[in-house]
Design a protein around this motif. Structure first.
Motif, PDB file in Angstrom:
ATOM      1  N   HIS A 294       0.560  -1.113  -0.356  1.00 37.69           N
ATOM      2  CA  HIS A 294       0.265   0.046   0.523  1.00 37.69           C
ATOM      3  C   HIS A 294       1.044   1.530   0.104  1.00 37.69           C
ATOM      4  O   HIS A 294       2.223   0.555  -0.581  1.00 37.69           O
ATOM      5  N   VAL A 295       0.177   2.750   0.361  1.00 41.05           N
ATOM      6  CA  VAL A 295       1.198   3.475   0.416  1.00 41.05           C
ATOM      7  C   VAL A 295       1.966   3.744   1.085  1.00 41.05           C
ATOM      8  O   VAL A 295       3.461   4.195   1.149  1.00 41.05           O
ATOM      9  N   LEU A 325       0.595  -2.329  -6.005  1.00 40.80           N
ATOM     10  CA  LEU A 325       0.073  -0.836  -6.151  1.00 40.80           C
ATOM     11  C   LEU A 325       1.541  -0.263  -7.287  1.00 40.80           C
ATOM     12  O   LEU A 325       2.598  -0.472  -7.280  1.00 40.80           O
ATOM     13  N   ASP A 326       1.843   0.730  -8.228  1.00 39.28           N
ATOM     14  CA  ASP A 326       2.311   0.803  -9.636  1.00 39.28           C
ATOM     15  C   ASP A 326       3.873   2.070  -8.520  1.00 39.28           C
ATOM     16  O   ASP A 326       4.400   1.524  -9.035  1.00 39.28           O
TER      17      ASP A 326
END
Length: 458
Positions: A294-295, A325-326
């Motif tokens: 995740h972020v 996530l990219d």
């Protein structure tokens, strides 16, 4: 007159047999043609007798070293002025001892017997030069010095004549009349002293609550200087980041800024300049980086990249996921270029304690990750490793945290964190002031000259 030569310092050469005598003239007998010296020195050694008498027959040469008189005029055809070079009077010269009382011209001299001792009768090498300078001084300043200055200057009495209060009062009156600022008088109370870190210039009073939010959070913090920093809800936090992204502060920029601030804090916790020196490269610190997909995990990987660039041995734990996530994928690609180690199994993490654990397992929105086996295994490893834990952007209070942290780093404005977050720090990720105003936050930066500051509970 023979009495005029009493007290003068002379040097008498009696030839190689008797030697050279020096001393003060105590008597001159014209009838017997003798001269007596008291406290005499023979060839530079003080004589054991207090007085020696010489006959004119034994004297080969006589030199006048100093003429000592007290406020009297002496007459001599051979006597130099006080302080001049010695004058030699050889035997047979009409100015010898038997003619000392036959003056031809007069000169003034002043007593100096109190300023010289008998041990200084031998002339110095530079006596001629000093004598010439003294001669010039007498010619320039000798007039009107007939009296000795025996009385010392009374400094205390002269100072008592100075009325300090009256002078300050006159200065104060003059400055007030001219419109100038008064320096004050001694009767006025002295101003208070200032510390080295205080500003002596008058300034506006400090407003300690410079940040206000539309909906105050559950907690408030304060900085080292006393500025109040309120916490915000997660919904307001999301709206603030969304507004910043619309103005160009993209996720990639925020990740980079967060990684720099977090790595700077981690380097300080690892020892700072005391440990990161060229002579200490053989003791590289080890940091375990626990990240999720995740972020928050991407922020941790960015921090690990900067740490690895600063000669820190970083071990990144990131499980293998089918979809990520990219931002996470991009950060991992950059991290692998630094030479850091990446593992996907807890068994590959060190068995011995590391220097620091950076926890980026938690996510603000997806709380179901805590039920995953990899999450529980990573949390158990962190709790058993006995290394201090730094949590990066931890979740708000109310969400359980499997890993208890010693420090926590929040972004831009703190969230209301739980007690297990440890000591809270705040980092600046570069959000402009107008972006805060757009979401209803009156903002004035509390960071000063730093990008990471500690927060304290009031």
């Amino acid at each position: 007159m023979a009495a005029d030569w009493l007290g003068s310092l002379v040097s008498i050469n009696c030839g190689p047999t008797l030697g050279v005598y020096q001393g003060e003239v105590s008597s001159v007998d014209q009838s017997s043609q003798t001269i007596s010296l008291k406290q005499p020195f023979h060839n530079g050694v003080k004589c054991p007798v207090p007085e020696v008498t010489f006959s004119a027959i034994d004297i080969k040469e006589l030199k006048i070293l100093d003429i000592r008189h007290s406020n009297s005029k002496t007459c001599s055809s051979a006597a130099p002025k006080v302080g001049s070079a010695p004058v030699a009077i050889p035997k047979g010269d009409p100015r010898s001892v038997e003619k000392l009382n036959s003056p031809q011209h007069c000169s003034k001299s002043y007593g100096s017997s109190s300023s010289r001792g008998i041990n200084q009768v031998t002339p110095k090498k530079n006596g001629v030069k000093n004598g010439q300078m003294k001669h010039r001084d007498d010619e320039c300043f000798g007039d009107g010095l007939d009296e000795e200055l025996d009385t010392d200057f009374d400094f205390e009495g002269n100072l008592a004549l100075f009325d300090k209060a009256a002078v300050f009062s006159e200065i104060d009156t003059s400055e007030r009349r001219n419109g100038a600022r008064s320096r004050g008088t001694p009767q006025e109370q002295a101003p208070s002293r200032y510390r080295h870190d205080e500003n002596i210039l008058e300034a506006k009073p400090v407003v300690y609550r410079q940040i206000t939010v539309p909906q105050p959070g559950a907690k408030e913090y304060c900085t080292d200087s006393g500025l109040v920093v309120p916490s915000i809800s997660y919904d307001l936090h999301k709206r603030l980041l969304s507004a910043a992204e619309r103005y160009g502060l993209s996720l990639e920029r925020r990740l980079e800024m967060t990684g720099v601030c977090a790595s700077q804090m981690a380097l300080t916790l690892l020892g700072g300049p005391n440990r990161f020196t060229p002579k200490n490269l053989h003791q590289r610190p080890t940091v375990a980086l626990l990240c999720g997909p995740h972020v928050q995990g991407a922020q941790g990987i960015s921090c690990g990249r900067h740490l690895s660039n600063h000669e820190v041995e970083v071990i990144l734990f990131l499980p293998n996921f089918v979809k990520m996530l990219d931002a996470v994928t991009n950060e991992v690609t950059l991290f692998t270029k630094t030479g850091g180690k990446q593992v996907s199994n807890i068994k590959d993490l060190p068995d011995t304690p590391v220097d620091l654990i950076i926890n980026c397992l938690d996510c603000h929105e997806n709380t179901f990750l805590m039920d995953q086996p990899w999450y529980r295994a990573a949390a158990d490893w962190a709790n058993l490793n006995r290394a201090p834990v730094l949590s990066l952007d931890p979740p708000v209070s109310g969400q359980s945290q499997a890993v208890e942290a010693k420090w926590s780093l929040s972004l831009c404005l703190p969230l209301p964190l739980a007690e297990g977050a440890g000591r809270v720090y705040l980092c600046d990720i570069g959000i402009p002031r107008q972006v805060f105003q757009e979401v209803g936050i009156k903002y004035h930066s509390p960071f000063g000259c730093k990008f990471v500051i500690p927060l304290h509970s009031p």
